[in-house]
Motif scaffolding. Structure first.
Motif, PDB file in Angstrom:
ATOM      1  N   GLY A   1     -28.871   5.799   3.591  1.00 41.49           N
ATOM      2  CA  GLY A   1     -28.080   5.209   2.215  1.00 41.49           C
ATOM      3  C   GLY A   1     -29.172   4.481   1.486  1.00 41.49           C
ATOM      4  N   ALA A   2     -28.880   4.641  -0.042  1.00 49.83           N
ATOM      5  CA  ALA A   2     -29.564   3.683  -0.785  1.00 49.83           C
ATOM      6  C   ALA A   2     -28.721   3.000  -1.947  1.00 49.83           C
ATOM      7  N   GLU A   3     -29.195   2.054  -2.329  1.00 45.69           N
ATOM      8  CA  GLU A   3     -28.668   1.376  -3.337  1.00 45.69           C
ATOM      9  C   GLU A   3     -29.343   1.749  -4.841  1.00 45.69           C
ATOM     10  N   VAL A   4     -28.590   1.416  -6.007  1.00 44.75           N
ATOM     11  CA  VAL A   4     -28.946   1.909  -7.121  1.00 44.75           C
ATOM     12  C   VAL A   4     -30.375   0.953  -7.419  1.00 44.75           C
ATOM     13  N   GLY A   5     -31.211   1.867  -7.942  1.00 45.94           N
ATOM     14  CA  GLY A   5     -32.858   1.402  -8.215  1.00 45.94           C
ATOM     15  C   GLY A   5     -33.432   1.138  -7.012  1.00 45.94           C
ATOM     16  N   ALA A   6     -32.994   1.654  -5.729  1.00 47.36           N
ATOM     17  CA  ALA A   6     -33.926   1.665  -4.494  1.00 47.36           C
ATOM     18  C   ALA A   6     -35.229   2.243  -4.591  1.00 47.36           C
ATOM     19  N   PHE A   7     -35.146   3.419  -5.587  1.00 41.84           N
ATOM     20  CA  PHE A   7     -36.335   4.292  -5.942  1.00 41.84           C
ATOM     21  C   PHE A   7     -36.142   4.846  -7.040  1.00 41.84           C
ATOM     22  N   THR A   8     -37.190   5.412  -7.913  1.00 43.93           N
ATOM     23  CA  THR A   8     -37.273   6.175  -8.884  1.00 43.93           C
ATOM     24  C   THR A   8     -35.953   7.389  -8.908  1.00 43.93           C
ATOM     25  N   GLY A   9     -35.259   7.125  -9.777  1.00 49.33           N
ATOM     26  CA  GLY A   9     -33.963   8.103  -9.840  1.00 49.33           C
ATOM     27  C   GLY A   9     -32.846   7.811  -9.219  1.00 49.33           C
ATOM     28  N   ALA A  10     -32.938   6.847  -8.568  1.00 44.50           N
ATOM     29  CA  ALA A  10     -31.565   6.315  -7.649  1.00 44.50           C
ATOM     30  C   ALA A  10     -30.955   5.567  -8.884  1.00 44.50           C
ATOM     31  N   THR A  11     -29.789   6.397  -9.541  1.00 45.24           N
ATOM     32  CA  THR A  11     -28.910   5.813 -10.446  1.00 45.24           C
ATOM     33  C   THR A  11     -27.680   5.350  -9.868  1.00 45.24           C
ATOM     34  N   LYS A  12     -27.331   5.626  -8.764  1.00 46.74           N
ATOM     35  CA  LYS A  12     -26.106   5.247  -8.198  1.00 46.74           C
ATOM     36  C   LYS A  12     -26.323   5.209  -6.697  1.00 46.74           C
TER      37      LYS A  12
ATOM     38  N   GLN B   1     -29.857   1.474  19.295  1.00 45.80           N
ATOM     39  CA  GLN B   1     -29.680   0.336  20.125  1.00 45.80           C
ATOM     40  C   GLN B   1     -28.579  -0.701  19.904  1.00 45.80           C
ATOM     41  N   THR B   2     -28.283  -1.061  18.592  1.00 46.52           N
ATOM     42  CA  THR B   2     -27.697  -1.813  18.174  1.00 46.52           C
ATOM     43  C   THR B   2     -26.328  -1.442  17.125  1.00 46.52           C
ATOM     44  N   GLY B   3     -26.617  -0.169  16.694  1.00 45.05           N
ATOM     45  CA  GLY B   3     -25.488   0.254  15.901  1.00 45.05           C
ATOM     46  C   GLY B   3     -25.672  -0.265  14.365  1.00 45.05           C
ATOM     47  N   GLU B   4     -26.609  -1.082  13.988  1.00 39.75           N
ATOM     48  CA  GLU B   4     -27.019  -1.710  12.872  1.00 39.75           C
ATOM     49  C   GLU B   4     -27.784  -0.910  12.114  1.00 39.75           C
ATOM     50  N   TYR B   5     -27.928  -1.198  10.657  1.00 36.11           N
ATOM     51  CA  TYR B   5     -28.673  -0.470   9.578  1.00 36.11           C
ATOM     52  C   TYR B   5     -28.541  -0.918   8.264  1.00 36.11           C
ATOM     53  N   GLU B   6     -29.467  -1.108   7.415  1.00 36.42           N
ATOM     54  CA  GLU B   6     -29.292  -1.317   6.124  1.00 36.42           C
ATOM     55  C   GLU B   6     -29.667  -0.081   5.212  1.00 36.42           C
ATOM     56  N   ARG B   7     -29.062  -0.165   4.087  1.00 34.12           N
ATOM     57  CA  ARG B   7     -29.383   1.138   3.082  1.00 34.12           C
ATOM     58  C   ARG B   7     -30.669   0.514   2.415  1.00 34.12           C
ATOM     59  N   LEU B   8     -31.291   1.606   2.178  1.00 36.29           N
ATOM     60  CA  LEU B   8     -32.414   1.333   1.234  1.00 36.29           C
ATOM     61  C   LEU B   8     -32.495   0.471  -0.092  1.00 36.29           C
ATOM     62  N   GLY B   9     -33.218  -0.710  -0.277  1.00 38.08           N
ATOM     63  CA  GLY B   9     -32.921  -1.440  -1.225  1.00 38.08           C
ATOM     64  C   GLY B   9     -31.815  -2.442  -0.942  1.00 38.08           C
ATOM     65  N   SER B  10     -31.176  -2.645   0.176  1.00 35.67           N
ATOM     66  CA  SER B  10     -30.314  -3.697   0.403  1.00 35.67           C
ATOM     67  C   SER B  10     -30.659  -4.495   1.774  1.00 35.67           C
TER      68      SER B  10
END
Length: 446
Positions: free
Chosen positions: A224-235, A270-279
């Motif tokens: 996943g990715a947050e708004v603005g995480a990369f060019t064109g990520a508007t939502k 291993q942990t079941g944990e992750y972060e969205r890109l840009g978060s």
């Protein structure tokens, strides 16, 4: 050690038979009454019974022995029973043999003859019980397959049957499964069956083709990715792990995942944990992971393009789907499935289909069937409709004769290419699966 029960009201006879049995490798038990005999057979694992026909003083009718015989058979059907009888009960003993008694002998008995009979009857009984277990297991397996959701999988080969059996066995577990095999062999179908027969069948099954994703979007697609995480990520984008939470995630062509993505994937496993890109917000998920590849991941590990620790996380159990040319019995059934009931195949056409190597596997066969149906001039399809009229002989001539490849040639190729299976297979003109079989056949260490 086999347990043999002796039932006789004469203590001396019991002791004599017990001694003979013990000296010849059996564990002997003995008793003197019908009640004791029934209790022993009901409570212990008895391989054979030697029983008298009378257990009361001054009784010679044999009715007691007859009664005990049927009582023991009720407790343990098929139990071998040898009747030891005086001549006065010979007629009744013969009658009981007709009713299923294993054998009868008169007193005094012949030790050698009795021991031979005991050995033969116990061996036969074990074989019969083993066959019954096999028949029962086969019946249970068939019932399981009938009740299973095979997701439209079509096969007739023993090779695929074994894969289906193992797939259904693994479906109820939550272990990570790595499905390997060449492109177009049906790896995604195995993933479908794993999910459809699992406790997660009512939860989402999310599929991701890693090979079809641009490398710069791969992590955003998975996590996943947050708004603005990369060019064109508007939502904000929901990643596939988040979408599959509580269900199954199928990662196809896992060998194409870049090292940066491999690190994050290992952490999730291993942990079941992750972060969205840009978060920086840590999220948690619980998914059953199935992955697939046509690559030689061990060779990729040796070359430093795939993490060894991730490989062993993914490959708790491996299901290897063979190339179509290695399961020829599936070709005609698959063809008939793809062309439908309104078309049929001549014997010549079936032979041509079976002779083709199908380098594109089931996917190639399916496309050939679409071609045949479109170009058919009649309902009985010919080899030319599949584009095989001239190609079959050419393929047979140009294809290497695998049987001519010697152990020395394979050993030399393994040394020349540092044991990298993909390169060795290419150098000797074999598929990786065919090379693995020859390594096993020749006893060559990989």
């Amino acid at each position: 050690m086999d347990n043999v029960l002796v039932v006789d009201d004469n203590v001396a006879i019991c002791q004599a038979l017990a001694l003979m049995l013990e000296l010849n490798g059996y564990h002997a038990l003995y008793c003197h009454t019908e009640v004791d005999a029934k209790n022993i057979v009901a409570q212990q694992d008895i391989s054979l019974v030697i029983q008298d026909m009378n257990f009361s003083a001054d009784t010679t009718s044999g009715t007691e022995g007859k009664r005990l015989f049927f009582a023991l058979r009720d407790i343990q059907p098929g139990l071998p029973i040898i009747l030891i009888t005086a001549w006065t009960q010979l007629e009744m003993a013969v009658e009981l043999v007709k009713q299923g008694s294993a054998d009868y002998m008169s007193k005094p008995w012949d030790d050698d003859k009795l021991l031979t009979s005991i050995g033969n009857l116990i061996s036969l009984h074990k074989l019969t019980q083993s066959n019954k277990k096999l028949v029962k297991a086969e019946a249970e397996r068939n019932v399981a397959i009938v009740d299973a959701d095979l997701c439209g999988l079509v096969y007739a080969s023993g090779t695929m049957q074994r894969i289906v059996d193992l797939t259904l066995q693994l479906a109820n577990s939550d272990v990570s499964v790595l499905v390997t095999g060449p492109n177009g062999a049906g790896k995604d179908k195995i993933a479908d069956i794993l999910h459809a027969n699992s406790p997660l069948r009512d939860k989402p099954l999310i599929k991701v083709n890693i090979g079809a994703l641009p490398s710069e979007l791969m992590e955003a697609e998975l996590f996943g990715a947050e708004v603005g995480a990369f060019t064109g990520a508007t939502k904000a984008r929901v990643g596939r792990f988040e979408a599959a939470n509580g269900g199954t995630l199928f990662l196809d062509e896992i060998g194409n995942l870049p090292l940066s993505g491999q690190v994050k994937l290992l952490r999730v496993l291993q942990t079941g944990e992750y972060e969205r890109l840009g978060s920086s917000q840590t999220r948690k998920c619980n998914v059953r992971l199935i992955s697939a590849t046509n690559a030689d991941l061990k060779a990729d590990i040796a070359e430093g393009t795939f993490r060894e620790d991730l490989y062993y996380r993914l490959n708790v159990i491996e299901l290897r789907v063979p190339a179509l040319c290695d399961r020829v019995d599936d070709i005609v059934p698959l063809t008939q499935h793809f062309i439908g009931p309104e078309f049929s195949l001549s014997k010549t056409t079936q032979k041509a289909l079976n002779s083709h190597l199908w380098p594109g596997n089931v996917r190639e066969l399916q496309n050939a069937c679409k071609r045949a149906v479109l170009l058919a001039r009649e309902n009985k399809l010919a080899a030319v409709d599949f584009g095989l009229s001239d190609a079959v002989d050419e393929i047979r001539v140009s294809a290497p004769n695998h049987d001519d490849i010697s152990k020395d040639e394979i050993v030399a190729a393994m040394k020349a290419h540092d044991g990298v299976i993909a390169r060795v297979a290419k150098s000797v003109g074999l598929s990786r699966q065919a090379l693995y079989r020859r390594l096993d056949k020749f006893g060559i260490t990989r």
